[in-house]
Every structure is written in structure tokens, then in C-alpha cells.
Design a protein around this motif. Sequence first.
Motif, PDB file in Angstrom:
ATOM      1  N   ILE A 419       0.852  -1.187   0.000  1.00  0.00           N
ATOM      2  CA  ILE A 419       0.000   0.000   0.000  1.00  0.00           C
ATOM      3  C   ILE A 419       0.889   1.239   0.000  1.00  0.00           C
ATOM      4  N   SER A 443      -1.139   1.248  -4.940  1.00  0.00           N
ATOM      5  CA  SER A 443      -0.210   0.215  -4.483  1.00  0.00           C
ATOM      6  C   SER A 443       0.963   0.097  -5.435  1.00  0.00           C
ATOM      7  N   ALA A 448      -0.629  -5.934  -3.102  1.00  0.00           N
ATOM      8  CA  ALA A 448      -1.931  -5.360  -2.732  1.00  0.00           C
ATOM      9  C   ALA A 448      -2.820  -5.140  -3.945  1.00  0.00           C
ATOM     10  N   ARG A 473      -8.966  -0.330  -5.638  1.00  0.00           N
ATOM     11  CA  ARG A 473      -7.628   0.113  -6.033  1.00  0.00           C
ATOM     12  C   ARG A 473      -7.753   1.136  -7.157  1.00  0.00           C
TER      13      ARG A 473
END
Length: 496
Positions: A419, A443, A448, A473
Amino acid sequence: MGAGLIHQAVAHRARTEPEAPAVVDGTVRLDYATLDAAAEAWAARLAAAGAAPGTLVPVLLPRSARLYVALLAVLKCGAGYAALDPRWPRERIDSVLRQLGGPVLVTDLDDLSGWPVWRPPGDFADPGGAGAFRAYDGPADAPATVFFTSGTSGTPKGVVSPHAATTRLFTADGPLAFGPGSVMLQAAPSAWDAFSLELWGMLTTGGTCVTAAEDYLLPDTLRHLIAACAVDHAWLTASLFNLFTEIDLDCFRGLRSLYIGGERLSTAHVDRFLAAHPGVRLVNGYGPVESCVFATVHPVTAPDCRAERGVPIGRPVPGTAVHVLDENGRECPPGAVGELCVSGAGLAHGYLGDPALTAARFHESGPGGTRLYRTGDQGLRDADGVFHFTGRTDRQVKIRGYRIEPEEIEAHAARLPGITHCVAVPVPGQLGNYDRLALFYTSSGEAADDPVLLRRSLGLRLPAHAVPDVVRRVHRLPVTANGKVDRSELLATLTG
């Protein structure tokens, strides 16, 4: 009885009404004499294990009669209890246990190595041996319980609340004077301060506490316990109240009073309830955990649903004062918006092991020299002396009745491998409240890349109510012209 010690108020009921029903937990029925005698016997054993004035004892048991007796036993020792939720992730439980540093952990679990454990008996028979034990009879400002709530650093904050913070609520001349014959549902998680309303509101006044067996209350359960156990008082978060009125409006039939709050109320749902149940007293309760359960209450009427500001939060409960202060700490005139601050017997001692945060939020020199707590809530007092909530001064939100610090979720997410940046954003619902939480992150690498796995990892660190409903994300976190994260643009991606 005034604002005194919780266990003394229960013992008084055991002396004056020994055969009155105190607890109903499925097939388990405890009268006041049995409840108090069992707690006395357990207290003698806990005292031998180190529970004493000045100590804090964690109790990790499911909602049950055994939990109630264990908490009462801790109080009789003069110690304060911290009722921990068995559903919490192990990492959170360990963090809380380290903060408490108690002499003994009350639990049935076997896998909590490193902590001295006392396992309470499976029944409530008095085995003797408590004859020489003397219950604590010190001042009512002694710590009674520690409530753990969200912390901006990612570490749960322990709010140390005294006996008087609870008992001041239920004075005979106040709006929460329940008394013998009252029967209240106990459905709130034991770590919440609403648990104190449901349990001690009954046991300190001579009423009956009826346990809901399920972790999550459903309308059918409420309906069943009203019919089978004569439950006539209940507490629901505003979100749960809205849901119940939508799917089973008739489930409230038989109640005398229903307490709701934790979020701004939906006037449409309130109006519908009042029309269907004119004989049920509906009460809006407001208050931060730092003032234990309620600071103000307001009996809701139909005209409140058409008022310009919506349903008020009402007037202060006994032993409590509410102030509206401007940025210079001066009292605002009626109608002017300022920060809502609370003083009186309901105030917590502060935050466990965090004197800096305590000093920042609890001020020792409020109006007239009073000690007060700065809630971070905005509000006003109208010309009739009734208080209204208007918003927050920080990022803290209420979602489904739970107090959420977005910074806590961000702190935990930022520690996960891969992250780079993250932001937790509450998602507005149709009723003006927030109904879910979204986490957006960037990320590096593949660690991640999968939001599902990331959410699962957060579930191992956060209580269920704080785990983001949506994890997404993104390639970048958009910013506004002044360089701050543009949360509106992020929210737009959820519907775009």
C-alpha cells in the motif's frame, strides 16, 4: 437512589425485592437475590486473583447471564471492567488487553496464552466462601468500566467511565427512571455504552433485563421477546430503527418506550412509526461515549418531523449540562451554532494511558470553572432551551450507529504490504446519513493488487463494523486545487 455505585444499587434491590426477576437469558431466570449472591461469591474468587480497587479487569464472554454476573462481581471488588466483544479480531483483543494490563482475564477461551485467566462457574449456585468478602464502598467517581472506541492512530481508545456516569442516568425524577416492572431487551454489544443502558438501567432500578441470543437483532426476535418475556423497553440505532420500520413496522407492538439515536434521525421513518404506534414513547438520545450513553434525550412528537432542523436531540439528562461554545470557548447565544460540550457527573476520567489526548478533549476550565468534554459535534440551543445537532468539526462519522474514525482504517491499511497511499471515505445514503465506508488505495507491486484480499486482511485487524464495505484500487488519488484528496471525485467513481 442518587448517583452512587452500580453494585450497591443492585444489592439494594436484592435486599428490598429479593424474588423480583432480574435477568432472563433463554431458559435461565435469575431473581435479584440469586444474582447478587452469585456475584458476591464470584467477587471473592476474583479478589483472590488480584481484582481490587485501582485495577481494570477485562471480561471476554458472550452476551449472557454469566457475563452480567461477572461484571457485577468485578464491580464488587472495586475494580473497573472492560467488556470485550468475542467477535473482535484477535489482534484487536490483544491490543486492548495490553492497554488494560489487568491482573486477570475473565473468559472461557483457552487460546489466550500469556494472560492469567479466571473461568467463571457454569451455574449460579453459591458455593460459599464469600462470607468474609466485603464489597467495595468507596466514592462513586471510581472507574466502573472502560469502553473502547475508534482511535485516529489505529489503536483503540479506552474511555474510562466512573460509576456515577451510569447511575446518574436512572434517577427517580429523570426521563430514564425505569423502576420495578420495567423489562428491557439487552441486544447491544457489551463493549458499547448502550449496553449499560440495557443492563444497568434495569438492574439498578429493579427492572428485568432480557437477553437477545442472536448477535444481530432481527424484527422477529424483538416481536418474540415482547410476546414471550413482556419486553416493554428497547434501544435501536437509527439505522436499525429505519430498517425495522421498513420491513416489519408491527414488530414494535407491545413496547412502552423505544430509544433510538446514534445518528441523525430520518423524519420519514419517525413519522411512519408515530402514526402506527401512537401509544409507544419514542425517545431520541444523544451523547458521546465520553459522557456514557446519553447527554440529552428528547421525546419525539409528530411536529418534530416537520420542523426546519429535524428532530431535536433534546434536553440534558440528570447530572449533566450541555454547552454551545464558540471558537474562543464562550457560550453562544440561543440560535447560534457552536461546538457542543458536555459537563457533569457523566464525564469519563479520560482516555486510558493517553494523558495528551485527555488534555486535548477534556477541559478543566470550562464555563464557570466546570470540567467539560469537547464532543467535536456542532449544534445550537434554541429559544426554548432545546438542543439541536447540526454536524461535525472533524472526519469522525457514525455508520449504522457505530462511531468510525476514518483515520483508524487508513492507519491499518497503510501498514499492509504494497500500500502506497489510501483514504477512507464515508458514503452518503439517501437519508442524509452515511450508510457505508469505502477505502481507495494505490499500491506498488502485486502484494496489494487484489482488493478482496486487502479487505480480508483488514478484517483480521478491525472489528466488523469498521471494515470498509467497498475496497477499490485506483491508479492515483485525485486532489483538489488546494492539494487535498478530492473525496467527491472518488465517490463519483462508485456510481459512475
